[in-house]
Design an enzyme around this catalytic site. Structure first.
Site, PDB file in Angstrom:
ATOM      1  N   ARG A  63      -5.822   3.255  -7.175  1.00  0.00           N
ATOM      2  CA  ARG A  63      -7.016   3.592  -6.393  1.00  0.00           C
ATOM      3  C   ARG A  63      -7.166   2.529  -5.321  1.00  0.00           C
ATOM      4  NH1 ARG A  63      -6.482   7.965  -7.961  1.00  0.00           N
ATOM      5  NH2 ARG A  63      -7.728   9.066  -9.499  1.00  0.00           N
ATOM      6  N   GLU A  73     -11.079   6.339   1.870  1.00  0.00           N
ATOM      7  CA  GLU A  73     -10.146   7.434   2.121  1.00  0.00           C
ATOM      8  C   GLU A  73     -10.908   8.509   2.884  1.00  0.00           C
ATOM      9  OE1 GLU A  73      -6.681   7.734  -1.162  1.00  0.00           O
ATOM     10  OE2 GLU A  73      -8.644   8.355  -1.893  1.00  0.00           O
ATOM     11  N   HIS A 111      -2.701  10.706  -0.547  1.00  0.00           N
ATOM     12  CA  HIS A 111      -2.943  10.708  -2.000  1.00  0.00           C
ATOM     13  C   HIS A 111      -2.998  12.125  -2.521  1.00  0.00           C
ATOM     14  CE1 HIS A 111      -4.325   9.261  -5.825  1.00  0.00           C
ATOM     15  NE2 HIS A 111      -5.470   9.909  -5.729  1.00  0.00           N
TER      16      HIS A 111
END
Length: 141
Positions: free
Chosen positions: A93, A122, A141
């Site tokens: 993460r 993000e 991701h």
């Protein structure tokens, strides 16, 4: 022989370790509870050993969950302890890494390259220097 450390030795870490062994890479898993580390790993250390062991790895893969304990886990102190020129990969993460400290470690060549598929925030802002660094691979991701 290269050495890889997987910070977060759960299911994902064990799969990366298994693939790494195909390339003759010695694998070390780090996890809070070492009794839960898959036997695929050559070595196992508790997370408390991170600072004392981090300097011996050519590749460090962060694949742990984001918790209070792992928030900002990789900061200036950890990057400075890594083997000079080592590769850093984050598939955990974005919040596990202090981005400005990662950028500084890349710019100073403390770490040789980084592979990142998670950022904080993000999506990664267009203004981030990570976009233009030659020794950084960014994937979605």
């Amino acid at each position: 022989m290269s050495k890889i450390s997987l910070i977060g030795a759960g299911q994902i870490g064990a799969k990366v370790a298994k693939l790494s062994k195909a390339f003759d890479i010695t694998t070390t898993g780090m996890r809070r509870d070492v009794s839960k580390i898959d036997p695929v790993f050559d070595h196992a250390y508790p997370m408390t050993g991170l600072m004392s062991e981090i300097s011996s790895f050519d590749i460090v893969v962060l694949c742990c969950p984001l918790t209070d304990e792992t928030k900002d886990l990789f900061d200036k102190a950890v990057f400075s302890k890594m083997k000079k020129g080592a590769y850093f990969i984050n598939v955990a993460r974005g919040g596990c890494v202090v981005e400005k400290d990662l950028i500084a470690a890349i710019e100073s060549q403390q770490i040789g390259a980084a592979g990142i598929d998670v950022t904080d925030p993000e999506p990664l802002p267009a203004s981030s220097p990570l976009w233009s660094m030659e020794n950084v691979i960014l994937t979605p991701h």
